[in-house]
Design a protein around this motif. Sequence first.
Motif, PDB file in Angstrom:
ATOM      1  N   ASP A 130       0.833  -1.169  -0.075  1.00 44.07           N
ATOM      2  CA  ASP A 130      -0.005   0.024  -0.092  1.00 44.07           C
ATOM      3  C   ASP A 130       1.030   1.262  -0.038  1.00 44.07           C
ATOM      4  O   ASP A 130       0.501   2.275   0.084  1.00 44.07           O
ATOM      5  CB  ASP A 130      -0.902  -0.048   1.295  1.00 44.07           C
ATOM      6  N   GLY A 131       2.103   1.068  -0.206  1.00 44.91           N
ATOM      7  CA  GLY A 131       3.076   2.317  -0.144  1.00 44.91           C
ATOM      8  C   GLY A 131       3.064   3.310   1.218  1.00 44.91           C
ATOM      9  O   GLY A 131       3.186   4.329   1.096  1.00 44.91           O
ATOM     10  N   HIS A 132       3.119   2.274   2.336  1.00 47.15           N
ATOM     11  CA  HIS A 132       3.523   3.118   3.568  1.00 47.15           C
ATOM     12  C   HIS A 132       4.878   3.685   3.748  1.00 47.15           C
ATOM     13  O   HIS A 132       5.695   2.931   3.304  1.00 47.15           O
ATOM     14  CB  HIS A 132       3.292   2.116   4.664  1.00 47.15           C
ATOM     15  N   PRO A 133       4.788   4.920   3.820  1.00 48.77           N
ATOM     16  CA  PRO A 133       6.179   5.573   3.610  1.00 48.77           C
ATOM     17  C   PRO A 133       7.082   5.132   4.765  1.00 48.77           C
ATOM     18  O   PRO A 133       8.399   5.352   4.629  1.00 48.77           O
ATOM     19  CB  PRO A 133       5.731   7.074   4.183  1.00 48.77           C
ATOM     20  N   ASP A 134       6.706   4.505   5.804  1.00 47.91           N
ATOM     21  CA  ASP A 134       7.658   4.140   6.913  1.00 47.91           C
ATOM     22  C   ASP A 134       8.088   2.620   6.746  1.00 47.91           C
ATOM     23  O   ASP A 134       8.691   2.061   7.664  1.00 47.91           O
ATOM     24  CB  ASP A 134       7.104   4.213   8.289  1.00 47.91           C
ATOM     25  N   VAL A 135       8.018   1.921   5.588  1.00 48.18           N
ATOM     26  CA  VAL A 135       8.335   0.508   5.481  1.00 48.18           C
ATOM     27  C   VAL A 135       9.577   0.595   4.373  1.00 48.18           C
ATOM     28  O   VAL A 135       9.415   1.550   3.354  1.00 48.18           O
ATOM     29  CB  VAL A 135       7.405  -0.435   5.015  1.00 48.18           C
ATOM     30  N   PRO A 136      10.290  -0.429   4.163  1.00 50.32           N
ATOM     31  CA  PRO A 136      11.311  -0.386   3.218  1.00 50.32           C
ATOM     32  C   PRO A 136      10.725  -0.424   1.828  1.00 50.32           C
ATOM     33  O   PRO A 136       9.414  -0.950   1.316  1.00 50.32           O
ATOM     34  CB  PRO A 136      11.902  -1.584   3.527  1.00 50.32           C
TER      35      PRO A 136
END
Length: 454
Positions: A130-136
């Motif tokens: 989902d394109g979470h900013p805090d995962v690689p």
Amino acid sequence: MTKLRLAIVGAGPAGIYAADILLKSERSFDVSIDLFEQLPAPYGLVRYGVAPDHPRIKGIVTALREVLDRGDIRIFGNVSFGSDITLDDLKRHYHAVIFATGAVRDADLDIPGVGLDGSYGAAEFVSWFDGHPDVPRTWPLEAQSVAVIGNGNVALDVSRMLAKHADDLLPTEIPANVYEGLKASPVTDVHVFGRRGPAQVKFTPLELRELGELNDVDMVLYDEDFDYDEAARAAIASNKQVMVIDRVLQQWRTREIGSASRRLHLHFYAKPLEIVGDGNGRVSALRYERTAPDAEGGVVGTGEIREIPIQAIYRAVGYFGSELPGVPFDVRHGVIPNHEGQVLHGDDNEQMFGVYATGWIKRGPVGLIGHTKSDAMETVRHIINDQANWWSPSSPSEESVVELLQSRGVEYTDLDGWHRLDQHELALGEPEGRVRIKVVPRDEMVRISRTDAD
């Protein structure tokens, strides 16, 4: 007291609905509401917890957008509770706070081998696709045979995203790095394991039907799982949702298989016992016990142990809440202890005046959007009735919070900033005939949102 200054921590559906319900409710005072969100964009799990090929569910965003776009709720994005702003800060500037922080991490699965390389939490994978900013930016999609443990909607989301061909996701808002990762995946078989039988699954008919619509993917079911007992037959006869699920599964059993390049296997009556390693620290198999109906809607172990070779496993056994600094927390259930949304001190169960909860951090990760609304109504009713016990802030002006964040160098985003980011993502998708392409890096999200803010 003629005006309630209310802070809401969390700008997902739970927080936004609570704000909307309070503003529309009958009360004897004015209301001013500020939403604080740790991500630069609003909508929480609707943006970062729903698979990109679920446009119908993402339609919820339209309703949330209408609430925010009225302009009577301020939003401060990219603000982390506990560091950028604390509970003591909120007490100085507000009369009360609602925590609507949800449940975003994976619940534990207590079996041997969980820590092996190739063993992943479903929530982490969902955040990645989902394109979470805090995962690689990358995900290790190297397995040909994959297991997914769980029989809820998240398990089906994960299974579908693993089995689906990447090109079939191009019409969605899937980020470019996710498309490239899935495109290179060598997966051929996805095995989904549930401890109980087909009549006791937790997913919805809509989610299940979507599995059967996958292009170039065979649905593989096993006859031994459909020898129903009386309890299962009664559930099918008495519950329309169970009846529809059974109808879908029975139809899949009649399909011819063998021509597709990928297969999605549904295994019922399978209790995970151990994730088996290869001797070098990597996943090599799932060992499970075959279960059987207990005539009361549950299952018992049969003692028959089986093993399926896999190279990766995803644990979709539920979400769990996270503790917030200075706020009571129930470590067993992963929620803020509360009575109908009124937060309670953990030691004596007395009400913690001025502090409230709603959504999954209040009741646990169960229920759909409709539950979130009724949940928020309950919490809001108590806030209105608790007027005598609100905090007495020393600096309640709306400007004081802005000054506080600016003095700490917090690069917060606001509603105008979200509109800029939203339009930017829509524009990225337009040349490719897509609704939008998500911006993934946090710093880029903030830069686009704050283009005209500095």
